[in-house]
Write a protein that holds these residues in place. Structure first.
Motif, PDB file in Angstrom:
ATOM      1  N   TYR A 167       0.849  -1.201   0.000  1.00 45.78           N
ATOM      2  CA  TYR A 167       0.000   0.000   0.000  1.00 45.78           C
ATOM      3  C   TYR A 167       0.877   1.240   0.000  1.00 45.78           C
ATOM      4  CZ  TYR A 167      -3.609   3.282   1.691  1.00 45.78           C
ATOM      5  OH  TYR A 167      -4.476   4.329   1.835  1.00 45.78           O
ATOM      6  N   SER A 168       0.549   2.212  -0.868  1.00 49.16           N
ATOM      7  CA  SER A 168       1.441   3.349  -1.039  1.00 49.16           C
ATOM      8  C   SER A 168       0.678   4.604  -1.447  1.00 49.16           C
ATOM      9  CB  SER A 168       2.483   3.040  -2.115  1.00 49.16           C
ATOM     10  OG  SER A 168       1.880   3.058  -3.409  1.00 49.16           O
ATOM     11  N   ILE A 169       1.435   5.686  -1.626  1.00 52.43           N
ATOM     12  CA  ILE A 169       0.841   6.942  -2.080  1.00 52.43           C
ATOM     13  C   ILE A 169       0.250   6.793  -3.481  1.00 52.43           C
ATOM     14  CG2 ILE A 169       2.174   8.480  -0.604  1.00 52.43           C
ATOM     15  CD1 ILE A 169       4.098   8.948  -2.943  1.00 52.43           C
ATOM     16  N   ALA A 170       0.684   5.798  -4.249  1.00 49.43           N
ATOM     17  CA  ALA A 170       0.065   5.565  -5.558  1.00 49.43           C
ATOM     18  C   ALA A 170      -1.398   5.161  -5.397  1.00 49.43           C
ATOM     19  CB  ALA A 170       0.836   4.501  -6.321  1.00 49.43           C
ATOM     20  N   ASP A 171      -1.689   4.309  -4.427  1.00 43.66           N
ATOM     21  CA  ASP A 171      -3.079   3.923  -4.157  1.00 43.66           C
ATOM     22  C   ASP A 171      -3.877   5.117  -3.638  1.00 43.66           C
ATOM     23  OD1 ASP A 171      -2.889   0.859  -4.466  1.00 43.66           O
ATOM     24  OD2 ASP A 171      -1.262   1.309  -3.068  1.00 43.66           O
ATOM     25  N   MET A 172      -3.262   5.900  -2.769  1.00 42.41           N
ATOM     26  CA  MET A 172      -3.948   7.077  -2.214  1.00 42.41           C
ATOM     27  C   MET A 172      -4.300   8.073  -3.303  1.00 42.41           C
ATOM     28  SD  MET A 172      -1.572   7.737   1.139  1.00 42.41           S
ATOM     29  CE  MET A 172      -0.835   6.331   1.993  1.00 42.41           C
ATOM     30  N   ALA A 173      -3.460   8.159  -4.336  1.00 47.20           N
ATOM     31  CA  ALA A 173      -3.713   9.084  -5.434  1.00 47.20           C
ATOM     32  C   ALA A 173      -4.810   8.586  -6.362  1.00 47.20           C
ATOM     33  CB  ALA A 173      -2.431   9.308  -6.230  1.00 47.20           C
ATOM     34  N   ALA A 174      -4.835   7.281  -6.616  1.00 51.19           N
ATOM     35  CA  ALA A 174      -5.773   6.728  -7.597  1.00 51.19           C
ATOM     36  C   ALA A 174      -7.175   6.515  -7.030  1.00 51.19           C
ATOM     37  CB  ALA A 174      -5.228   5.412  -8.153  1.00 51.19           C
ATOM     38  N   TRP A 175      -7.256   6.064  -5.778  1.00 45.20           N
ATOM     39  CA  TRP A 175      -8.557   5.662  -5.229  1.00 45.20           C
ATOM     40  C   TRP A 175      -9.620   6.766  -5.315  1.00 45.20           C
ATOM     41  CZ3 TRP A 175     -11.790   7.022  -1.192  1.00 45.20           C
ATOM     42  CH2 TRP A 175     -12.766   6.076  -0.823  1.00 45.20           C
ATOM     43  N   PRO A 176      -9.312   8.030  -5.001  1.00 43.93           N
ATOM     44  CA  PRO A 176     -10.364   9.046  -5.042  1.00 43.93           C
ATOM     45  C   PRO A 176     -10.966   9.269  -6.427  1.00 43.93           C
ATOM     46  CG  PRO A 176      -8.503   9.824  -3.742  1.00 43.93           C
ATOM     47  CD  PRO A 176      -8.054   8.583  -4.454  1.00 43.93           C
ATOM     48  N   LEU A 193     -10.289  -4.469  -9.820  1.00 42.91           N
ATOM     49  CA  LEU A 193     -10.372  -3.062  -9.426  1.00 42.91           C
ATOM     50  C   LEU A 193     -11.457  -2.863  -8.376  1.00 42.91           C
ATOM     51  CD1 LEU A 193      -9.690  -0.058  -9.732  1.00 42.91           C
ATOM     52  CD2 LEU A 193     -11.214  -0.001 -11.732  1.00 42.91           C
ATOM     53  N   LYS A 194     -12.592  -3.502  -8.565  1.00 44.75           N
ATOM     54  CA  LYS A 194     -13.687  -3.381  -7.601  1.00 44.75           C
ATOM     55  C   LYS A 194     -13.252  -3.879  -6.234  1.00 44.75           C
ATOM     56  CE  LYS A 194     -18.542  -4.633  -6.878  1.00 44.75           C
ATOM     57  NZ  LYS A 194     -19.729  -5.329  -7.445  1.00 44.75           N
ATOM     58  N   ALA A 195     -12.542  -5.006  -6.190  1.00 40.80           N
ATOM     59  CA  ALA A 195     -12.065  -5.546  -4.909  1.00 40.80           C
ATOM     60  C   ALA A 195     -11.073  -4.584  -4.256  1.00 40.80           C
ATOM     61  CB  ALA A 195     -11.434  -6.917  -5.128  1.00 40.80           C
ATOM     62  N   TRP A 196     -10.227  -3.961  -5.064  1.00 44.64           N
ATOM     63  CA  TRP A 196      -9.255  -2.972  -4.547  1.00 44.64           C
ATOM     64  C   TRP A 196      -9.970  -1.773  -3.951  1.00 44.64           C
ATOM     65  CZ3 TRP A 196      -8.413   1.998  -6.620  1.00 44.64           C
ATOM     66  CH2 TRP A 196      -7.239   2.651  -6.218  1.00 44.64           C
ATOM     67  N   VAL A 197     -10.979  -1.274  -4.640  1.00 46.80           N
ATOM     68  CA  VAL A 197     -11.755  -0.139  -4.131  1.00 46.80           C
ATOM     69  C   VAL A 197     -12.348  -0.473  -2.769  1.00 46.80           C
ATOM     70  CG1 VAL A 197     -13.851   1.235  -4.481  1.00 46.80           C
ATOM     71  CG2 VAL A 197     -12.275   0.862  -6.385  1.00 46.80           C
ATOM     72  N   GLU A 198     -12.928  -1.646  -2.648  1.00 44.83           N
ATOM     73  CA  GLU A 198     -13.544  -2.043  -1.388  1.00 44.83           C
ATOM     74  C   GLU A 198     -12.496  -2.300  -0.314  1.00 44.83           C
ATOM     75  OE1 GLU A 198     -16.750  -1.974  -0.665  1.00 44.83           O
ATOM     76  OE2 GLU A 198     -17.007  -1.126  -2.682  1.00 44.83           O
ATOM     77  N   ARG A 199     -11.358  -2.860  -0.698  1.00 48.87           N
ATOM     78  CA  ARG A 199     -10.287  -3.129   0.257  1.00 48.87           C
ATOM     79  C   ARG A 199      -9.777  -1.831   0.879  1.00 48.87           C
ATOM     80  NH1 ARG A 199      -8.241  -6.756  -2.562  1.00 48.87           N
ATOM     81  NH2 ARG A 199      -6.764  -5.591  -3.823  1.00 48.87           N
ATOM     82  N   LEU A 200      -9.570  -0.833   0.050  1.00 49.90           N
ATOM     83  CA  LEU A 200      -9.088   0.447   0.574  1.00 49.90           C
ATOM     84  C   LEU A 200     -10.153   1.136   1.418  1.00 49.90           C
ATOM     85  CD1 LEU A 200      -6.764  -0.102  -1.405  1.00 49.90           C
ATOM     86  CD2 LEU A 200      -6.752   2.355  -1.907  1.00 49.90           C
ATOM     87  N   LYS A 201     -11.399   0.942   1.052  1.00 49.87           N
ATOM     88  CA  LYS A 201     -12.489   1.585   1.786  1.00 49.87           C
ATOM     89  C   LYS A 201     -12.573   1.098   3.233  1.00 49.87           C
ATOM     90  CE  LYS A 201     -16.179   2.131  -0.666  1.00 49.87           C
ATOM     91  NZ  LYS A 201     -17.480   1.863  -1.344  1.00 49.87           N
ATOM     92  N   GLN A 202     -11.993  -0.047   3.504  1.00 50.63           N
ATOM     93  CA  GLN A 202     -12.001  -0.577   4.864  1.00 50.63           C
ATOM     94  C   GLN A 202     -10.965   0.086   5.771  1.00 50.63           C
ATOM     95  OE1 GLN A 202     -14.554  -2.599   5.570  1.00 50.63           O
ATOM     96  NE2 GLN A 202     -15.017  -2.223   3.403  1.00 50.63           N
ATOM     97  N   ARG A 203     -10.094   0.925   5.213  1.00 52.33           N
ATOM     98  CA  ARG A 203      -9.063   1.584   5.999  1.00 52.33           C
ATOM     99  C   ARG A 203      -9.648   2.815   6.688  1.00 52.33           C
ATOM    100  NH1 ARG A 203      -3.866  -0.204   4.618  1.00 52.33           N
ATOM    101  NH2 ARG A 203      -3.008   1.648   5.664  1.00 52.33           N
TER     102      ARG A 203
END
Length: 240
Positions: A167-176, A193-203
């Motif tokens: 997990y990195s600033i690359a994910d933080m930049a793309a997710w929004p 991609l859908k699973a990634w969106v939901e995974r990050l949403k749990q943070r």
């Protein structure tokens, strides 16, 4: 020694969310300084002094790298600065950092601008140009490009949880910027991609960053006078 709060010149948009998400994830104290881009506050001299491109977000860190205040504009540059400052979310060595940076720049140069144009032609432009036949090419062009970029992410995430490995600033930049409804996309077509969106949403930190200043947000696609004035300011800019 306690860290002085970082000032975040901010409005609740995907580019603004990147920075508040990063600050929350890194545990850095910050204070929001709203910059109402719908009323032209981004053109004030005091803001232009720190963001000459008259765009938010920007930050001022009272505890800069040499012990003196520093101001930074451009969300990607801000994310890299915060990652270097904290030693977090940027990779542990040169190889990992290169991996993070290429996906950060991919977002900055591709996903963000293309998704923004898709939003514009699919939503806001209709309030400016009543003849939708004049908007059809732009809407299709950018909707298709966002679809391609979603596909890039979906393939990338087929065998990993995050864009650059950890997990990195690359994910933080793309997710929004993954806002499929406004971009004419269906996340069911992109299961990784859908699973990634939901995974990050749990943070929890990501959710706090996403919710920062949410009371400030307004809908630029509305028919209100306020929204009309905001569209005129945002979509009619030329050189100052």
């Amino acid at each position: 020694m306690s860290q002085s709060p970082i000032e975040v010149f901010y409005w609740p948009t995907p580019n603004g969310w990147k920075v508040t998400i990063a600050l929350e994830e890194m545990g850095l104290p910050y204070v929001i300084r709203p910059v109402n881009i719908g009323t032209g506050e981004q053109f004030r001299p005091e803001f232009l002094a720190i963001s000459p491109n008259n765009r938010m977000p920007a930050i001022t860190d009272p505890d800069g790298p040499d012990g003196k205040p520093i101001s930074i504009f451009e969300s990607g540059a801000i994310l890299q600065y915060l990652a270097r400052k904290t030693g977090k979310f940027h990779g542990a060595n040169a190889r990992e950092q290169a991996e993070v940076e290429q996906w950060l720049y991919w977002q900055m140069g591709g996903l963000g601008p293309m998704a923004g144009q898709a939003h514009h032609f699919r939503s806001y432009a209709k309030k400016i140009e009543p003849d939708e036949t004049k908007l059809e090419y732009g809407a299709n062009r950018y909707t298709n490009e966002v679809n391609r970029l979603y596909g890039v992410m979906d393939r990338r995430l087929a065998d990993r949880e995050y864009l650059a490995g950890a997990y990195s600033i690359a994910d933080m930049a793309a997710w929004p910027w993954i806002l499929p409804e406004g971009q004419g996309q269906n996340l069911d077509d992109f299961p990784n991609l859908k699973a990634w969106v939901e995974r990050l949403k749990q943070r929890p930190a990501l959710r706090r960053g996403r919710d920062a200043g949410k009371e400030l947000r307004s809908n630029l696609a509305e028919d209100s006078e306020e929204a009309k004035k905001a569209r005129a300011i945002l979509f009619g800019q030329k050189a100052l």
